[in-house]
Design an enzyme around this catalytic site. Structure first.
Site, short mmCIF file in Angstrom:
data_model
loop_
_atom_site.label_atom_id
_atom_site.label_comp_id
_atom_site.label_asym_id
_atom_site.label_seq_id
_atom_site.Cartn_x
_atom_site.Cartn_y
_atom_site.Cartn_z
N LYS A 181 -7.14 3.45 13.06
CA LYS A 181 -6.65 2.08 13.25
C LYS A 181 -5.69 1.81 12.10
CE LYS A 181 -6.68 -1.84 12.21
NZ LYS A 181 -5.43 -2.55 11.77
N GLU A 256 -11.52 2.54 -0.40
CA GLU A 256 -10.57 2.51 -1.53
C GLU A 256 -9.88 1.17 -1.49
OE1 GLU A 256 -10.25 4.40 -3.95
OE2 GLU A 256 -11.39 6.13 -3.25
N CYS A 290 -1.80 0.73 -4.83
CA CYS A 290 -3.04 0.33 -5.50
C CYS A 290 -3.10 0.91 -6.91
CB CYS A 290 -4.26 0.67 -4.67
SG CYS A 290 -4.16 2.25 -3.90
N GLU A 390 -4.70 -8.79 -8.43
CA GLU A 390 -3.75 -7.82 -7.89
C GLU A 390 -2.62 -8.58 -7.18
OE1 GLU A 390 -4.94 -5.19 -4.62
OE2 GLU A 390 -4.05 -3.55 -5.74
#
Ligand code: ADP
Length: 498
Positions: A181, A256, A290, A390
């Site tokens: 997906k 993750e 990331c 972030e």
């Protein structure tokens, strides 16, 4: 035979070896983030029912794929490696049009995917267990690695080729079947990946791709009892909920998630090297990694000098359409991400001292895209929002510290723990940093970003949960170990084993 897209570019799902159009009436357009006049793709947000069909196909394909000898599975992956290599340039250009990153970064990403495919293909001949001696005479034990079954892979848009490959390739080589997906924003890269496996000769149902929304088709992968393994890369908010829901159903899961990665620069560092690395890590791929270097933690004594070098370089960083020669940084991936970054720029102006950037780029080259100029904030407090949250944009926060001990403390004072780096030539500080930094990956005198195909990838704290990805760690995640005891006398009635 149906192809991956219709003539008006409506992307199809790949289920049981067929390219099938979704019945969903919810259609979304994907536009080139460097030029929003260009429609790159149209996708239907598939229904939960369509995801169920893909899972059924993957489950049906599992017994035969599991029975296929691993070296034969590996041969298909080697073929896929060759096809991707032959299509490298074209695939990288597609990636840039769809996701926005500079072509050089897209080429790097595709090469990483090729390396991972090649590594996984080679692992086909090394799916070994171990033999163990026994406490009993004429006995021994051994272990074998067996696939999990159907694996669900939920992937983000920021590495739309490398991340699906680093999940799919090891899962397949271990004998699992997969339902992917991908992120809604990057359907074409996912489709191209499925086409490559199709051309390589992967049997129907072994890999399936369903396009759609996370809350619907992604959620079905989490809920469905026929999915045994779940691998997710994305935000910490989604990952933590998904982990909890999947754990309740006793699935094997790895997630993750986010990062807030520090580059620690000590007074004795090669400042030029550290500056180049910080710039690459912060602004490369538009900061949408990331592992991006979003914090520079620097000893006060060299901070003025370093910051001056940093700003000079940041101002020269070439921003533009990723397909144009010389572009170092492309746009934000879409309007939402762009607005998020703009919001943080305003927060940053309250929290730190803006040295460069800090705004949308304007002009004919930029007006049709989501371009933000590389931004540096200085004198940022370690606990301010831009130093803690972030951002996923080209924004660097410089945090000044008195000494190494404070640098380490600041570097660790975030919820995330993905990657880090230290610039120094002092072995005692370097080794202490390696020992005490709370990140899953750390780099000495090299950027926080990047990774190799045979080396595990993963973080700690709120960045990751579950076994690592990539390299041999992936083989461990995508298999279960079966333990076998053999008594080859067939007669020993009294076992001394407890
Ligand atoms: P990003 O901010 O990188 O888009 P997300 O965590 O929102 O990160 O999305 C990463 C992937 O997770 C995407 O493929 C997205 O569609 C999917 N996703 C989002 N919400 C859910 C959910 N509730 N269940 C399963 N998958 C989801």
């Amino acid at each position: 035979m149906a192809t991956a897209t219709t003539t008006d570019q409506l992307c199809r799902n790949y289920i049981n070896g067929e390219w099938v159009e979704s019945k969903s009436a919810k259609i979304v357009e994907r536009r080139n983030p460097a030029n929003t006049d260009e429609v790159v793709a149209r996708i239907a947000l598939s229904t939960r029912e369509e995801m169920k069909q893909a899972i059924v196909a993957a489950k049906a394909a599992f017994p035969a794929w599991r029975e296929t000898p691993p070296p034969n599975r590996g041969k298909i992956l080697f073929k896929a490696t060759q096809i991707m290599q032959a299509q490298k340039e074209e695939l990288a250009r597609l990636l840039t049009r769809e996701e926005g990153k500079a072509l050089k970064d897209a080429l790097g990403e595709v090469q990483r995917a090729i390396n991972i495919l090649e590594f996984a293909a080679g692992e086909a001949r090394r799916l070994n267990g171990e033999t163990l001696t026994s406490e009993l005479p004429k006995n021994f034990a051994y272990t074998i690695r067996q696939p999990l079954g159907v694996v669900g892979a939920i992937t983000p848009w920021n590495f739309p080729v490398a991340i699906p490959i680093w999940k799919i390739a090891p899962a397949l080589v271990c004998g699992n079947t997969v339902v992917l997906k991908p992120a809604e924003l990057t359907p074409l890269c996912a489709i191209r990946i499925a086409e490559i496996f199709e051309q390589a000769g992967l049997p129907p149902g072994v890999l399936n791709v369903v396009l759609g929304a996370g809350e619907e088709v992604g959620d079905e992968l989490v809920q469905n009892p026929h999915v045994q393994g779940l691998t997710f890369t994305g935000s910490t908010g989604v990952g933590s909920k998904l982990y909890a829901a999947g754990a309740e159903r006793l699935k094997k899961i790895q997630c993750e998630m986010g990062g807030k990665n520090p580059v620690v620069v000590l007074a004795d560092a090669d400042l030029q090297l550290a500056m180049e690395s910080a710039v690459t890590g912060a602004f490369g791929s538009t900061g949408q990694r990331c592992t991006a270097s979003s914090r520079v933690v620097i000893e006060e004594s060299v901070a003025d000098k370093f910051v001056a070098m940093l700003v000079e370089r940041a101002k020269k960083f070439v921003v533009g359409d990723g397909l144009e020669a010389g572009t170092e940084m492309g746009p934000s991936v879409d309007e939402d991400q762009f607005n998020t970054v703009l919001k943080y720029l305003e927060i940053g102006k309250q929290e730190g001292r803006l040295l460069c950037g800090g705004a949308r780029l304007a002009g004919p080259k930029y007006d049709q895209g989501w371009f933000i100029s590389p931004t540096v904030f200085d004198h940022v407090a370690w606990d301010s929002r831009i130093a803690q949250e972030e951002i996923f944009g080209p924004v660097m926060s410089v945090i000044r510290v008195k000494n190494f001990d404070e640098a380490l403390q600041v570097a660790n004072s975030v919820r995330y723990g993905l990657s880090s780096s230290i610039y120094s030539n002092d072995p005692s500080k370097i080794f202490e940093f390696v020992e005490k930094i709370e990140t899953g990956m750390t780099h000495v005198n090299s950027p926080t970003v990047g990774g190799e195909a045979h080396v595990p990838f993963g973080g700690t704290k709120d960045s990751s949960i579950g076994p690592h990805e990539v390299g041999h760690a992936a083989i461990e995640f995508y298999t279960e170990t079966k333990i076998v005891y053999i008594d080859y006398t067939g007669r020993q009635r009294e076992s001394s084993l407890y």
